[in-house]
Design a protein around this motif. Structure first.
Motif, short mmCIF file in Angstrom:
data_model
loop_
_atom_site.label_atom_id
_atom_site.label_comp_id
_atom_site.label_asym_id
_atom_site.label_seq_id
_atom_site.Cartn_x
_atom_site.Cartn_y
_atom_site.Cartn_z
N LEU A 174 0.87 -1.17 0.00
CA LEU A 174 0.00 0.00 0.00
C LEU A 174 0.91 1.22 0.00
O LEU A 174 1.40 1.64 1.04
N GLY A 175 1.17 1.77 -1.20
CA GLY A 175 2.16 2.83 -1.30
C GLY A 175 3.52 2.31 -0.87
O GLY A 175 4.01 1.31 -1.40
N GLU A 176 4.10 2.93 0.15
CA GLU A 176 5.39 2.49 0.68
C GLU A 176 5.23 1.55 1.87
O GLU A 176 6.20 1.21 2.54
N HIS A 177 3.99 1.14 2.14
CA HIS A 177 3.71 0.28 3.29
C HIS A 177 3.37 -1.13 2.84
O HIS A 177 2.99 -1.37 1.69
N ILE A 178 3.50 -2.06 3.77
CA ILE A 178 2.96 -3.40 3.62
C ILE A 178 1.86 -3.53 4.66
O ILE A 178 2.03 -3.11 5.81
N THR A 179 0.70 -4.08 4.28
CA THR A 179 -0.41 -4.14 5.21
C THR A 179 -1.09 -5.49 5.13
O THR A 179 -1.14 -6.12 4.07
N GLY A 180 -1.60 -5.96 6.26
CA GLY A 180 -2.29 -7.24 6.33
C GLY A 180 -2.43 -7.68 7.77
O GLY A 180 -2.23 -6.90 8.70
N LYS A 181 -2.77 -8.94 7.97
CA LYS A 181 -2.87 -9.49 9.32
C LYS A 181 -1.52 -10.09 9.73
O LYS A 181 -0.67 -10.39 8.88
N ALA A 182 -1.33 -10.24 11.02
CA ALA A 182 -0.21 -11.01 11.58
C ALA A 182 1.17 -10.46 11.25
O ALA A 182 2.16 -11.18 11.34
N LEU A 183 1.26 -9.17 10.86
CA LEU A 183 2.60 -8.59 10.82
C LEU A 183 3.23 -8.69 12.20
O LEU A 183 4.45 -8.78 12.33
N ASP A 184 2.40 -8.68 13.23
CA ASP A 184 2.80 -8.99 14.60
C ASP A 184 2.75 -10.51 14.77
O ASP A 184 1.68 -11.07 14.99
N ASP A 185 3.83 -11.22 14.64
CA ASP A 185 5.19 -10.72 14.57
C ASP A 185 5.90 -11.31 13.35
O ASP A 185 7.10 -11.42 13.31
N ARG A 186 5.09 -11.67 12.33
CA ARG A 186 5.70 -12.36 11.18
C ARG A 186 6.64 -11.45 10.40
O ARG A 186 7.58 -11.95 9.76
N VAL A 187 6.40 -10.13 10.43
CA VAL A 187 7.32 -9.25 9.73
C VAL A 187 8.69 -9.29 10.40
O VAL A 187 9.73 -9.15 9.72
N CYS A 188 8.73 -9.54 11.71
CA CYS A 188 10.02 -9.67 12.40
C CYS A 188 10.63 -11.05 12.23
O CYS A 188 11.85 -11.20 12.18
N VAL A 189 9.79 -12.09 12.14
CA VAL A 189 10.30 -13.40 11.77
C VAL A 189 10.98 -13.30 10.40
O VAL A 189 12.08 -13.82 10.18
N PHE A 190 10.32 -12.59 9.49
CA PHE A 190 10.88 -12.37 8.16
C PHE A 190 12.22 -11.63 8.24
O PHE A 190 13.20 -12.01 7.58
N ALA A 191 12.27 -10.56 9.03
CA ALA A 191 13.52 -9.80 9.17
C ALA A 191 14.63 -10.67 9.72
O ALA A 191 15.79 -10.59 9.28
N MET A 192 14.30 -11.52 10.68
CA MET A 192 15.28 -12.44 11.25
C MET A 192 15.80 -13.41 10.19
O MET A 192 17.02 -13.67 10.09
N LEU A 193 14.90 -13.96 9.38
CA LEU A 193 15.31 -14.90 8.33
C LEU A 193 16.21 -14.22 7.31
O LEU A 193 17.19 -14.81 6.83
N GLU A 194 15.89 -12.98 6.95
CA GLU A 194 16.71 -12.26 5.98
C GLU A 194 18.09 -11.96 6.56
O GLU A 194 19.11 -12.06 5.85
#
Length: 358
Positions: A174-194
């Motif tokens: 969404l523009g410069e954002h990512i939006t959806g459910k469960a970013l808490d805390d999957r976006v950080c799981v993703f950051a950890m994997l990267e």
């Protein structure tokens, strides 16, 4: 086997893989039942680390390096959800919360019911404004109901108390954002994997831990604090970004687009000053956008490692996120990249010789 970092980006300035982030956020995994997320994490850690193992609670740990000094990086896999507590004779479901819900966001939402015989879809009912009384009670988890579109007999045949319920939502840019459910805390799981993919030949042993049951009391991290007994722990989680209309600047906590948030405190932990100062100095030296986080309420896995097996120095990085614990949680692409970059730099420069004692 180790592989090269992903090079697919949501923006040409950022080298992270939107497909994996989408897969993580759209999959379901409530506290205690993180199975589907665990499979994704095991798959990704198998490519990025030297050894992967799970434990009796379901925590996943991918380890790289063989130094005497050990560091744990943790992010939780579970999302808030529900367990079915009752199926009425008319076929409606009553729910028990798994994690902290604001009941105001539940009305008129689509949900997915996970049964032994496959998933069903339903909607959380909301009465029409045409028939509402002025004094109608505020919604609570106990008084919402799920409508399956089935008659009572069929609903009772297909759904059993104890079946799990999660919100249904896609993940979108969404523009410069990512939006959806469960970013808490999957976006950080993703950051950890990267970060695990980008880290090459660290001087210390690094355990990348995807934890369970954080949303119901930081339970997985507490167990790992004993089992792994690290010399240093850094947890990743989302944090409040109230930089939206209706809040003054003092209520923002963090702001989207201002960089990764280096935690000083929340209601469960005061991070080790020497750890958060090193994070801040490193971010400044590397030109990584960052901000300080002082969170008035809420706890994270950081607390699970600080004193569960004796005193352990701890730090935390947070990704600013708007609309927490809803199906429209929103984070900024640049803050995700800043978190990955600072975490990777921190691990690349951790030699085991920094003195974090006070």
């Amino acid at each position: 086997m180790r592989t090269e970092p992903h090079a697919v980006g949501v923006n040409p300035d950022y080298a992270f893989d939107l497909d994996i982030l989408t897969e993580l956020t759209e999959e379901s995994g409530v506290p205690g039942y993180e199975d589907a997320i665990r499979e994704i994490v095991e798959r990704e850690l198998d490519d990025a680390t030297d050894e992967v193992h799970t434990d009796a609670m379901g925590n996943v740990v991918g380890t790289v390096g063989d130094g005497d000094y050990s560091v744990v990086i943790a992010a939780h896999m579970d999302e808030i959800g529900f367990m079915v507590r009752h199926v009425t004779d008319d076929g409606f479901l009553r729910l028990d919360a798994l994690g902290g819900w604001d009941p105001r966001v539940l009305r008129a939402q689509r949900v997915r019911i996970h049964t032994d015989n496959g998933d069903l879809r339903g909607v959380i009912g909301s009465t029409t404004p045409h028939t509402q009384d002025d004094d109608e009670a505020e919604p609570t988890v106990e008084n919402v109901h799920v409508d399956l579109g089935l008659d009572g007999e069929t609903a009772n045949e297909r759904v059993t108390p104890g079946d799990l319920v999660t919100m249904e939502q896609t993940t979108e840019s969404l523009g410069e954002h990512i939006t959806g459910k469960a970013l808490d805390d999957r976006v950080c799981v993703f950051a950890m994997l990267e970060a695990a993919r980008r880290l090459d030949d660290p001087d210390v042993t690094v355990h990348f831990a995807a934890t369970v049951q954080e949303e119901v009391g930081i339970r997985g991290a507490q167990a790992l604090g004993v089992d792994l007994d690290p010399d240093l722990a850094v947890a990743l989680d989302v944090t409040v970004a109230n930089d939206v209309p209706g809040f003054d600047e003092a209520e923002h906590v963090t702001e989207l687009g201002a960089g990764t948030a280096i935690k000083l405190k929340d209601s469960s932990v005061i991070t080790t000053p020497k750890v958060h100062r090193r994070l801040q100095d490193l971010a400044a030296d590397r030109g990584i956008d960052h901000q300080r986080e002082i969170l008035p309420a809420g706890g994270t896995d950081t607390a699970g490692f600080q004193n569960t097996n004796g005193a352990t120095p701890v730090g935390a990085l947070s990704i600013p996120t708007r609309y927490l614990h809803t199906v429209t949680e929103s984070a900024h692409h640049a803050d995700i990249e800043a978190t990955i970059s600072l975490l990777t730099a921190f691990l690349e420069t951790e030699t085991g010789t920094h003195n974090y004692t006070l």
